[in-house]
Design a protein around this motif. Structure first.
Motif, PDB file in Angstrom:
ATOM      1  N   ILE A  97       6.988 -29.935  45.633  1.00 37.00           N
ATOM      2  CA  ILE A  97       7.720 -28.688  45.496  1.00 37.00           C
ATOM      3  C   ILE A  97       6.854 -27.572  46.059  1.00 37.00           C
ATOM      4  O   ILE A  97       5.623 -27.675  46.105  1.00 37.00           O
ATOM      5  N   PRO A  98       7.463 -26.486  46.527  1.00 40.77           N
ATOM      6  CA  PRO A  98       6.664 -25.391  47.108  1.00 40.77           C
ATOM      7  C   PRO A  98       5.697 -24.808  46.093  1.00 40.77           C
ATOM      8  O   PRO A  98       5.971 -24.764  44.892  1.00 40.77           O
ATOM      9  N   GLN A  99       4.569 -24.337  46.595  1.00 37.24           N
ATOM     10  CA  GLN A  99       3.538 -23.799  45.715  1.00 37.24           C
ATOM     11  C   GLN A  99       4.049 -22.624  44.884  1.00 37.24           C
ATOM     12  O   GLN A  99       3.705 -22.489  43.705  1.00 37.24           O
ATOM     13  N   ASP A 100       4.887 -21.768  45.471  1.00 35.77           N
ATOM     14  CA  ASP A 100       5.339 -20.590  44.734  1.00 35.77           C
ATOM     15  C   ASP A 100       6.336 -20.947  43.639  1.00 35.77           C
ATOM     16  O   ASP A 100       6.714 -20.086  42.843  1.00 35.77           O
ATOM     17  N   TYR A 109       8.955 -36.491  29.485  1.00 35.06           N
ATOM     18  CA  TYR A 109       9.250 -35.839  30.758  1.00 35.06           C
ATOM     19  C   TYR A 109      10.758 -35.753  30.968  1.00 35.06           C
ATOM     20  O   TYR A 109      11.514 -36.642  30.555  1.00 35.06           O
ATOM     21  N   PHE A 110      11.172 -34.685  31.631  1.00 37.12           N
ATOM     22  CA  PHE A 110      12.585 -34.436  31.924  1.00 37.12           C
ATOM     23  C   PHE A 110      12.737 -34.157  33.409  1.00 37.12           C
ATOM     24  O   PHE A 110      12.097 -33.245  33.949  1.00 37.12           O
ATOM     25  N   GLN A 111      13.571 -34.947  34.061  1.00 37.69           N
ATOM     26  CA  GLN A 111      13.838 -34.752  35.481  1.00 37.69           C
ATOM     27  C   GLN A 111      14.766 -33.557  35.642  1.00 37.69           C
ATOM     28  O   GLN A 111      15.949 -33.622  35.298  1.00 37.69           O
ATOM     29  N   ASP A 112      14.225 -32.440  36.124  1.00 36.65           N
ATOM     30  CA  ASP A 112      15.030 -31.234  36.270  1.00 36.65           C
ATOM     31  C   ASP A 112      16.148 -31.490  37.283  1.00 36.65           C
ATOM     32  O   ASP A 112      15.875 -31.844  38.435  1.00 36.65           O
ATOM     33  N   PRO A 113      17.431 -31.331  36.870  1.00 37.98           N
ATOM     34  CA  PRO A 113      18.535 -31.692  37.775  1.00 37.98           C
ATOM     35  C   PRO A 113      18.702 -30.731  38.946  1.00 37.98           C
ATOM     36  O   PRO A 113      19.284 -31.097  39.969  1.00 37.98           O
ATOM     37  N   ASP A 114      18.189 -29.501  38.822  1.00 39.21           N
ATOM     38  CA  ASP A 114      18.360 -28.523  39.887  1.00 39.21           C
ATOM     39  C   ASP A 114      17.208 -28.551  40.888  1.00 39.21           C
ATOM     40  O   ASP A 114      17.424 -28.528  42.096  1.00 39.21           O
ATOM     41  N   TYR A 115      15.981 -28.602  40.375  1.00 34.89           N
ATOM     42  CA  TYR A 115      14.821 -28.494  41.243  1.00 34.89           C
ATOM     43  C   TYR A 115      14.111 -29.827  41.488  1.00 34.89           C
ATOM     44  O   TYR A 115      13.160 -29.897  42.261  1.00 34.89           O
ATOM     45  N   ARG A 116      14.558 -30.869  40.794  1.00 26.95           N
ATOM     46  CA  ARG A 116      14.107 -32.245  41.066  1.00 26.95           C
ATOM     47  C   ARG A 116      12.603 -32.422  40.913  1.00 26.95           C
ATOM     48  O   ARG A 116      11.952 -33.048  41.736  1.00 26.95           O
TER      49      ARG A 116
END
Length: 405
Positions: A81-84, A384-391
Motif C-alpha cells: 500500500i502507498p506510504q502515505d 487480523y481483518f482484511q479491509d474490504p476497501d483498501y485490501r
C-alpha cells in the motif's frame, strides 16, 4: 523460521521473514513499549503510547543512523500500500550523537530514540518493521518487527495443556481465544484470520486452523494438537550484572584481558539447566549506564558424548537475536572436554539455550533441554481483518497472556 537478505538465510525463531539481523558491530538491541523495557513492542493506534529503540554500536567514533518504516500483512509480506496510507509525516528518523562509554574497551556509543513522534505517526494498524541504516553509506544494518493494534472488539484467551502428547512425551500447550467482533465486520468467516506466538518468537507465528463462527457476534479459535506449542520450552538464565567470580555461574574473571574474559560454569545436558520463570523479553536486560562494560563470555557445554562436529551445536540467546550463526557455533575443546564458544555481551541479565540445526531451515532447541516438565509460557494472540476497501490486513486485537502454575 528464516529470513533472507541478498540471498543469505538466517535461522532464528525470533526473526520474521525478510528481517535483517544486526551485524556484529551492533549490540544490546532493545525495542519495547515505553514504560518498562520488558513490555512487548505493541502500541495502540491513536494512543499516546510510544516505542523505545535502543542499541550500542562498537566504535571509537559517534555515528549517525536513518530509521525508516514499512507496513506488512499478517505473514510479514509487504502490504504493497502507498506510504502515505500508513504513515503521516516523513518516513525518516535521524538518530545521531550517542553516549560514549566511560570504562573499559571495547569502546561503544549508546543510542536511544522513541516513536511515534512529531516527525512520524502511524495512520493504520498492522504489522510493521523498522529498518536502521548507516546515514552516510546508506547500508541497511538491521530491522526489527513491531505491532500497531486498533483494540477493536473484545478478546479473552487461555491455554489448555495436554500432558504426554508431544513427540518426546512432553506436555503441549493449545492456546484458545474468543473474539467478540465489532459491528463493522459483516463476513467474519471470510475476513478474519487468527494467529498465536509463543514467548515473543515473532518468526515462529502459527495460524489458527480451528475456528467456530456459530454464534452471531463472536468466534472462538485455537491451535490443533498437531500444531500446538511445546509446554516444556525453558530458558537458562545468565546474570552478568556484576563481572566477578560468584562461585555459582561465573567461575573465572580476567579483567586484564581486552575485552575482559568471563568463564561460565559448564552447562550439563539433562542436568544443570535452571529454567527461568517470569521470562518477559527477547532482548534481555542490558545495563544502560555509561560505565557498563562488555565482556567476552565463554560458554561451556557438556553433551555427554551425544553430538559430533558435523551435527553442530549453537548458542542462541537474547544477546544474539536467537540466531543460529557460525560465530556462535560451539567447537569441541579436547583439553577441557567441553563444547565451547564465546560471545561479546554487555553487563545485564539474559536468557539463552543450546540448539541444533535440522536440515537447512529447521531449528531444534528442545533436544538439549533438561526437562519434559511443563513450564510457564507467554503467548500472544492476534486478530487480523482484511479491509474490504483498501485490501490490507488491519490488526484489530492483540492479547498477551500466560500459563500459570
Amino acid at each position: 523460521m528464516s529470513s533472507s537478505n541478498s540471498g543469505e538465510r538466517y535461522l532464528s525463531r525470533y526473526l520474521v521473514p525478510n528481517q535483517l539481523p544486526a551485524p556484529q558491530s551492533i549490540k544490546s538491541l532493545q525495542l519495547y513499549r515505553k514504560g518498562t523495557d520488558n513490555n512487548p513492542p505493541i502500541i495502540e493506534l491513536g494512543s499516546p503510547q510510544k516505542l523505545i529503540l535502543a542499541f550500542d554500536e562498537l566504535s571509537d567514533l559517534s555515528g549517525q543512523f536513518r530509521i525508516t518504516f514499512t507496513h506488512h500483512n499478517q505473514n510479514w509480506e509487504n502490504s504493497n500500500i502507498p506510504q502515505d496510507w500508513y504513515l503521516e509525516g516523513i518516513n525518516e528518523i535521524i538518530l545521531g550523537g550517542g553516549q560514549k562509554n566511560e570504562l573499559s574497551e571495547p569502546n561503544y556509543f549508546h543510542y536511544k530514540t522513541e516513536f511515534p513522534n512529531d516527525q512520524v505517526k502511524f495512520k493504520i494498524s498492522g504489522n510493521y518493521m523498522l529498518h536502521v541504516s548507516d546515514f552516510n553509506s546508506g547500508v541497511r544494518l538491521f530491522s526489527l518487527p513491531f505491532f500497531v493494534t486498533e483494540n477493536e472488539g473484545e478478546i479473552v484467551s487461555w491455554v489448555e495443556t495436554v500432558y504426554n502428547a508431544g513427540q518426546r512425551y512432553n506436555a503441549i500447550d493449545q492456546p484458545f481465544s474468543e473474539f467478540v467482533y465489532p459491528d463493522f465486520i459483516e463476513f467474519p468467516q471470510f475476513d478474519l484470520s487468527f494467529y498465536f506466538v509463543q514467548n515473543r518468537f515473532w518468526g515462529d507465528f502459527k495460524q489458527s486452523e480451528n475456528f467456530d463462527f456459530s454464534e452471531q457476534d463472536r468466534s472462538q479459535f485455537h491451535l490443533s494438537r498437531d500444531n500446538a506449542f511445546p509446554a516444556n520450552y525453558d530458558f537458562m538464565g545468565l546474570n552478568l550484572n556484576s563481572l566477578s567470580v560468584d562461585g555459582n555461574q561465573i567461575i573465572d574473571y580476567q579483567p586484564g584481558q581486552t575485552p575482559p574474559l568471563v568463564v561460565l560454569r559448564e552447562d550439563i545436558l539433562n542436568f544443570s539447566s535452571d529454567p527461568v520463570r517470569g521470562w518477559t523479553s527477547n532482548f534481555g536486560n542490558p545495563k544502560n549506564a555509561t560505565d557498563s562494560r562488555y565482556a567476552n563470555v565463554r560458554f561451556r557445554f557438556d553433551d555427554g558424548g551425544q553430538f559430533s562436529e558435523n551435527e553442530g551445536v549453537y548458542l542462541v540467546g537474547d544477546f544474539n537475536q536467537w540466531l543460529l550463526s557460525e560465530s556462535n557455533k560451539l567447537k569441541y575443546n579436547e583439553d577441557s572436554g567441553y563444547w565451547e564458544t564465546s560471545s561479546l555481551i554487555k553487563q545485564g541479565t539474559y536468557t539463552y539455550k543450546y540448539a541444533v540445526k535440522e536440515g537447512e531451515l529447521g531449528i531444534n532447541d528442545l533436544i538439549l533441554s533438561d526437562t519434559i516438565t511443563r513450564q510457564n509460557q507467554e503467548y500472544v494472540s492476534f486478530v487480523y481483518f482484511q479491509d474490504p476497501d483498501y485490501r490490507y490486513q488491519r490488526l484489530l486485537q492483540v492479547n498477551v497472556f500466560r500459563t500459570s502454575d
